[in-house]
Write a protein that holds these residues in place. Structure first.
Motif, PDB file in Angstrom:
ATOM      1  N   HIS A  65       0.838  -1.198   0.000  1.00  0.00           N
ATOM      2  CA  HIS A  65       0.000   0.000   0.000  1.00  0.00           C
ATOM      3  C   HIS A  65       0.878   1.256   0.000  1.00  0.00           C
ATOM      4  O   HIS A  65       0.672   2.177  -0.790  1.00  0.00           O
ATOM      5  CB  HIS A  65      -0.929  -0.012   1.234  1.00  0.00           C
ATOM      6  N   VAL A  66       1.860   1.257   0.889  1.00  0.00           N
ATOM      7  CA  VAL A  66       2.757   2.408   0.989  1.00  0.00           C
ATOM      8  C   VAL A  66       3.528   2.593  -0.329  1.00  0.00           C
ATOM      9  O   VAL A  66       3.681   3.715  -0.825  1.00  0.00           O
ATOM     10  CB  VAL A  66       3.715   2.241   2.191  1.00  0.00           C
ATOM     11  N   PHE A  67       3.956   1.489  -0.903  1.00  0.00           N
ATOM     12  CA  PHE A  67       4.661   1.532  -2.196  1.00  0.00           C
ATOM     13  C   PHE A  67       3.784   2.248  -3.234  1.00  0.00           C
ATOM     14  O   PHE A  67       4.237   3.154  -3.949  1.00  0.00           O
ATOM     15  CB  PHE A  67       4.947   0.086  -2.630  1.00  0.00           C
ATOM     16  N   LEU A  68       2.524   1.849  -3.310  1.00  0.00           N
ATOM     17  CA  LEU A  68       1.638   2.437  -4.324  1.00  0.00           C
ATOM     18  C   LEU A  68       1.289   3.885  -3.996  1.00  0.00           C
ATOM     19  O   LEU A  68       1.225   4.741  -4.881  1.00  0.00           O
ATOM     20  CB  LEU A  68       0.356   1.598  -4.469  1.00  0.00           C
ATOM     21  N   ARG A  69       1.066   4.170  -2.712  1.00  0.00           N
ATOM     22  CA  ARG A  69       0.742   5.553  -2.332  1.00  0.00           C
ATOM     23  C   ARG A  69       1.922   6.480  -2.633  1.00  0.00           C
ATOM     24  O   ARG A  69       1.725   7.605  -3.079  1.00  0.00           O
ATOM     25  CB  ARG A  69       0.376   5.605  -0.845  1.00  0.00           C
ATOM     26  N   HIS A  70       3.133   6.007  -2.396  1.00  0.00           N
ATOM     27  CA  HIS A  70       4.298   6.846  -2.710  1.00  0.00           C
ATOM     28  C   HIS A  70       4.388   7.093  -4.212  1.00  0.00           C
ATOM     29  O   HIS A  70       4.722   8.189  -4.653  1.00  0.00           O
ATOM     30  CB  HIS A  70       5.584   6.210  -2.193  1.00  0.00           C
ATOM     31  N   LEU A  71       4.090   6.052  -4.969  1.00  0.00           N
ATOM     32  CA  LEU A  71       4.102   6.226  -6.423  1.00  0.00           C
ATOM     33  C   LEU A  71       3.062   7.270  -6.828  1.00  0.00           C
ATOM     34  O   LEU A  71       3.323   8.144  -7.656  1.00  0.00           O
ATOM     35  CB  LEU A  71       3.823   4.885  -7.110  1.00  0.00           C
ATOM     36  N   GLN A  72       1.885   7.178  -6.220  1.00  0.00           N
ATOM     37  CA  GLN A  72       0.821   8.147  -6.516  1.00  0.00           C
ATOM     38  C   GLN A  72       1.280   9.577  -6.206  1.00  0.00           C
ATOM     39  O   GLN A  72       0.970  10.512  -6.946  1.00  0.00           O
ATOM     40  CB  GLN A  72      -0.414   7.796  -5.686  1.00  0.00           C
ATOM     41  N   ASP A  73       2.010   9.738  -5.139  1.00  0.00           N
ATOM     42  CA  ASP A  73       2.450  11.076  -4.746  1.00  0.00           C
ATOM     43  C   ASP A  73       3.668  11.549  -5.534  1.00  0.00           C
ATOM     44  O   ASP A  73       4.132  12.680  -5.358  1.00  0.00           O
ATOM     45  CB  ASP A  73       2.771  11.096  -3.241  1.00  0.00           C
ATOM     46  N   ARG A  74       4.190  10.676  -6.391  1.00  0.00           N
ATOM     47  CA  ARG A  74       5.390  11.020  -7.148  1.00  0.00           C
ATOM     48  C   ARG A  74       5.062  11.141  -8.630  1.00  0.00           C
ATOM     49  O   ARG A  74       5.503  12.069  -9.308  1.00  0.00           O
ATOM     50  CB  ARG A  74       6.386   9.872  -6.932  1.00  0.00           C
TER      51      ARG A  74
ATOM     52  N   ILE B 134       2.490   6.342   8.387  1.00  0.00           N
ATOM     53  CA  ILE B 134       2.891   6.224   6.978  1.00  0.00           C
ATOM     54  C   ILE B 134       2.788   7.559   6.234  1.00  0.00           C
ATOM     55  O   ILE B 134       3.122   7.646   5.062  1.00  0.00           O
ATOM     56  CB  ILE B 134       2.079   5.131   6.228  1.00  0.00           C
ATOM     57  N   TYR B 135       2.340   8.595   6.933  1.00  0.00           N
ATOM     58  CA  TYR B 135       2.186   9.910   6.312  1.00  0.00           C
ATOM     59  C   TYR B 135       3.548  10.434   5.864  1.00  0.00           C
ATOM     60  O   TYR B 135       4.501  10.451   6.636  1.00  0.00           O
ATOM     61  CB  TYR B 135       1.580  10.863   7.347  1.00  0.00           C
ATOM     62  N   ARG B 136       3.681  10.824   4.602  1.00  0.00           N
ATOM     63  CA  ARG B 136       4.933  11.399   4.127  1.00  0.00           C
ATOM     64  C   ARG B 136       4.719  12.786   3.538  1.00  0.00           C
ATOM     65  O   ARG B 136       5.251  13.763   4.020  1.00  0.00           O
ATOM     66  CB  ARG B 136       5.583  10.489   3.063  1.00  0.00           C
ATOM     67  N   VAL B 137       3.941  12.850   2.456  1.00  0.00           N
ATOM     68  CA  VAL B 137       3.680  14.162   1.855  1.00  0.00           C
ATOM     69  C   VAL B 137       2.173  14.404   1.855  1.00  0.00           C
ATOM     70  O   VAL B 137       1.389  13.455   1.861  1.00  0.00           O
ATOM     71  CB  VAL B 137       4.236  14.253   0.415  1.00  0.00           C
ATOM     72  N   PRO B 138       1.771  15.659   1.873  1.00  0.00           N
ATOM     73  CA  PRO B 138       0.336  15.923   1.964  1.00  0.00           C
ATOM     74  C   PRO B 138      -0.407  15.549   0.692  1.00  0.00           C
ATOM     75  O   PRO B 138       0.147  15.586  -0.407  1.00  0.00           O
ATOM     76  CB  PRO B 138       0.274  17.439   2.196  1.00  0.00           C
TER      77      PRO B 138
END
Ligand SMILES: O=C([O-])CC(=O)C(=O)O
Ligand SMILES: [Mg+2]
Length: 588
Positions: A91-100, A135-139
């Motif tokens: 999940h975190v992998f995909l969310r980071h991709l979404q935010d990038r 898991i919060y990284r970027v808004p």
């Protein structure tokens, strides 16, 4: 337009300004240049920026030399993805991709919907919500709280999107079946909107997740210094409503065309908020109405497979929260469509809360009273203050059992067998999410009923093997309703989401399934986009019948033309070329 404002801050414009040239080709007009382009997820193309773009956009020397296609990137990312073991890490992998790199995220998701849906959505999203502060990284999205609600308009003005059409907003008071999650509920708003894009065809720049952080009553969160929400108890009463009022008012000003999907509000707030705003702003509650529609669709298909009608059934619903009452409402409407009076329909519906069957001599909240039975005319006896689940199933002669209680294991062997005693093919839907809260495991239900039960669940389950037969388990999740309902409402410019639109969505899904998979209760998950297109078309037709469509030119279109229109508007992940403004080129 895309000019920087006078103070020289980031240009006040959408971060995804799609335009069309004279030949109709879509392109992006750069409103930032250089390094910034690699940091805005909707604009970033990773190594897919062409040599020409790199040169023109000030990216020379900032990106690895090789130029990749989107497909190559999808394959590469997928190889990385399968290396990740734990669902939450995926999940975190995909969310980071979404935010990038948002287009890449959606291209990957679209290529692997069935595999990744349980990761971005239920059940893993439940865990992501619980771990949200960690898991919060970027808004992402809009975070309103008691700290900034007085400046709601300003906060909405800070959102870098100009044309938001769909908002998913939660106060996190009843996330899935796991209760109050405070600020973490933002995870569910984000997850639902990913489905709007991949299944509902809404462009990601048209979506806005919103967390209404009114506090939390969870002491463990309040005591946790790492918890990122506001550290006080939930607002209640007038203060609570004033908070939501401010959000709605500011939203209407900034995004007059936006639809609001209310998500995972606890029972009282869910009904109050839905009724308070549904005529003010086009809005619906996903747990009441979306879940209601999806269950009605599955139950209609189950009846079809039994060769019976809905009106032949007696239905027991375990759980009287937003979902439970919403499903009961939908089934009542379905029964009335088959010619029953309101009273006759209600006489076939038996709803239980934690105490037991809803009875008119109990002290009940207003929204439960509609479905309370008179103990005198019940026609069966019971032991305690109110009939238990087993007593109700036996006494009422239940042929359908639906679970929206959030209580894991509530459908025990004796309860399921009692439904089977009333009918050759019991319809059993243990729907609570995430998986750990499900009322029964589908494999158990099938074993207890010799494979005769018609089963579907809210979270995904693998097919069940029993006595040499394979039973696919349909996912009776509102994901089959809300993307199409919202997309249809957007395309029609619906000024209101009527009950009839929601009901039509249910029949559209039932019809789609009956036509494409006559032996199933729900389509397979990889057909979410196709099912949503059909739902959207039927929803548009209903907006026209209800006189709530504000978009012009839809009236004369037949079903085929509307389907073409919905397909043409369906957003697909693609890297668009960057170009300088075309002389005379119009906006998309
Ligand atoms: O999110 C889901 O999977 C379905 C839903 O609305 C809920 O369980 O609250
Ligand atoms: Mg929900």
């Amino acid at each position: 337009m895309t000019t920087a404002n006078t103070e020289g801050r980031l240009p006040v414009t959408t971060h995804y300004d799609v335009r069309r040239d004279a030949e109709g080709h879509r392109y992006l007009e750069p409103f930032v240049k250089g390094f910034d382009l690699t940091r805005i997820p909707l604009l970033n193309k990773g190594t897919a920026f062409t040599h020409e773009e790199r040169e023109k956009l000030g990216l020379d020397g900032l990106i690895a030399p090789q130029v990749d296609s989107l497909n190559t990137l999808v394959d590469r990312l997928y190889r990385d993805y399968v290396q990740v073991q734990k669902p939450l890490d995926k999940h975190v992998f995909l969310r980071h991709l979404q935010d990038r790199n948002e287009v890449l995220f959606y291209a990957l998701l679209a290529a692997h919907v069935e595999e990744m849906l349980p990761i971005v959505y239920t059940p893993t999203v439940g865990q992501a919500v619980q771990e949200f502060s960690k898991i919060y990284r970027v808004p992402r999205g809009l975070m309103l709280s008691t700290d900034n609600i007085e400046r709601a308009e300003q906060a909405l003005g800070n959102v870098p999107l100009n044309d938001v059409r769909i908002i998913v907003a939660t106060d996190s008071s009843a996330i899935l079946g796991i209760g109050d999650q405070g600020f973490g509920g933002m995870g569910i708003s984000i997850g639902k909107l990913s489905l709007y894009v991949v299944a509902g065809g809404v462009g990601p720049d048209k979506t806005l997740p919103v967390e209404l952080d009114v506090g939390t009553n969870r002491q463990d969160l309040l005591d946790d210094p790492d918890y990122l929400g506001v550290h006080h108890k939930r607002l209640t009463g007038d203060e609570y409503l004033a908070f939501v009022d401010r959000f709605v008012e500011a939203t209407r000003k900034r995004y007059p065309k936006a639809i609001i999907q209310w998500e995972d509000f606890s029972r009282d707030a869910a009904f109050t908020v839905l009724e308070r705003y549904r005529k003010v702003v086009p809005s619906f509650n996903d747990d009441i109405q979306g879940t209601g529609a999806v269950v009605l669709a599955g139950v209609l298909n189950a009846c079809r497979l039994k060769g019976e009608r809905l009106r032949d059934q007696r239905i027991v619903l375990h759980g009287a929260g937003a979902g439970g009452i919403g499903v009961t409402d939908a089934l009542r409407r379905g029964l009335m469509r088959e010619g029953l009076s309101d009273e006759e329909a209600r006489s076939r519906l038996f709803v239980l809360d934690q105490t037991g069957l809803l009875l008119s001599d109990r002290n009940l909240e207003a929204y439960k009273r509609t479905y309370a039975h008179d103990p005198a005319s019940l026609g069966f006896s019971y032991a305690g203050r109110a009939p238990s689940l087993l007593e109700t199933v036996q006494g009422a002669g239940a042929t359908i059992l639906v679970g929206l209680s959030g209580v894991s294991g509530a459908f025990s062997e004796d309860v399921v067998k009692a439904v089977h005693a009333n009918t050759a093919q019991p319809i059993v839907f243990p729907l609570s999410n995430p998986t750990a809260n499900c009322e029964a495991l589908p494999g158990d239900v099938l074993r207890w009923t010799d494979g005769e039960a018609l089963v579907s669940t809210g979270s995904p389950f693998a097919p069940v093997e029993l006595n040499g037969k394979t039973y696919p388990i349909g996912q009776g999740n509102n994901a089959f309703i809300f993307p199409g309902l919202g997309f249809g409402a957007i395309l029609a410019g619906a000024r209101e989401i009527t009950d009839e639109m929601v009901l039509e969505a249910a029949y559209a899904l039932a019809d789609y399934t009956a036509r494409t998979h006559p032996d199933r209760l729900y389509p397979p998950v990889d057909e979410l986009p196709a099912a949503s297109i059909e739902v959207a078309v039927r929803v548009i037709q209903q907006t026209l019948r209800d006189g709530v469509a504000q978009e012009k030119g839809l009236d004369g279109l037949d079903e085929a033309a509307l389907t073409d229109l919905v397909r043409a508007k369906f957003w697909v992940p693609k890297y668009l070329p960057f170009r300088a403004p075309a002389p005379g080129g119009g906006q998309a």
